[in-house]
Scaffold this active site. Structure first.
Site, mmCIF file in Angstrom:
data_model
loop_
_atom_site.group_PDB
_atom_site.id
_atom_site.type_symbol
_atom_site.label_atom_id
_atom_site.label_comp_id
_atom_site.label_asym_id
_atom_site.label_seq_id
_atom_site.Cartn_x
_atom_site.Cartn_y
_atom_site.Cartn_z
ATOM 1 N N HIS A 31 91.781 83.974 23.448
ATOM 2 C CA HIS A 31 91.595 82.548 23.734
ATOM 3 C C HIS A 31 91.459 81.850 22.383
ATOM 4 O O HIS A 31 90.676 82.307 21.539
ATOM 5 C CB HIS A 31 90.341 82.308 24.574
ATOM 6 C CG HIS A 31 90.303 83.132 25.823
ATOM 7 N ND1 HIS A 31 91.019 82.803 26.954
ATOM 8 C CD2 HIS A 31 89.662 84.288 26.106
ATOM 9 C CE1 HIS A 31 90.799 83.715 27.885
ATOM 10 N NE2 HIS A 31 89.981 84.629 27.395
ATOM 11 N N SER A 35 92.942 97.969 32.568
ATOM 12 C CA SER A 35 92.115 96.771 32.717
ATOM 13 C C SER A 35 92.798 95.551 32.107
ATOM 14 O O SER A 35 93.773 95.076 32.649
ATOM 15 C CB SER A 35 90.691 96.932 32.197
ATOM 16 O OG SER A 35 89.900 95.869 32.712
ATOM 17 N N CYS A 47 89.757 101.362 30.794
ATOM 18 C CA CYS A 47 89.170 102.499 31.487
ATOM 19 C C CYS A 47 89.993 103.734 31.142
ATOM 20 O O CYS A 47 91.201 103.645 30.953
ATOM 21 C CB CYS A 47 89.194 102.280 32.997
ATOM 22 S SG CYS A 47 88.211 100.869 33.525
#
Length: 124
Positions: free
Chosen positions: A75, A70, A90
């Site tokens: 940020h 994934s 996953c």
């Protein structure tokens, strides 16, 4: 993180807000890229690609890794000493919490808010 026990498809998501980080690390694109690469290793995820984007010469950064399982992202808002971190994987062979904890250890926030999501599919 217990998510995925008995699941047909295992998906575990940890994300959070990091307050009081040192501004310098939040501006350091090369350091953040290295941190995300290492976090992928810590999670036992397969790194496929990594990218970054700087918001102005002194602005924040987004560093984003696509992993086979994934993604991992950071940020930053250096002017506020603030960062958000998102690790979603996953497969039961991965450990997104270990990756999240690794990133936190490198950004050294004064306060962490962490959220967990079980994104697994269970048989009905």
């Amino acid at each position: 993180m217990a998510g995925g026990v008995g699941a047909q498809i295992v998906g575990r998501h940890i994300y959070g807000n990091l307050y009081g980080c040192e501004q310098q690390i939040l501006k350091d694109e090369a350091a953040l890229i290295t941190i995300v690469k290492e976090a992928a290793k810590v999670a036992n995820a397969i790194l496929l690609s990594i990218g970054s984007y700087r918001f102005g010469p002194e602005g924040g950064l987004t560093v984003f890794a696509v992993v086979a399982e994934s993604h991992i992202s950071i940020h930053t808002w250096p002017e506020h000493g603030f960062a958000t971190v998102d690790v979603y994987t996953c497969g039961d062979h991965t450990d997104p919490k270990a990756a999240f904890d690794y990133i936190v250890s490198k950004l050294k926030p004064r306060k962490v808010e962490a959220f967990f999501g079980d994104r697994s599919m269970y048989r009905e």
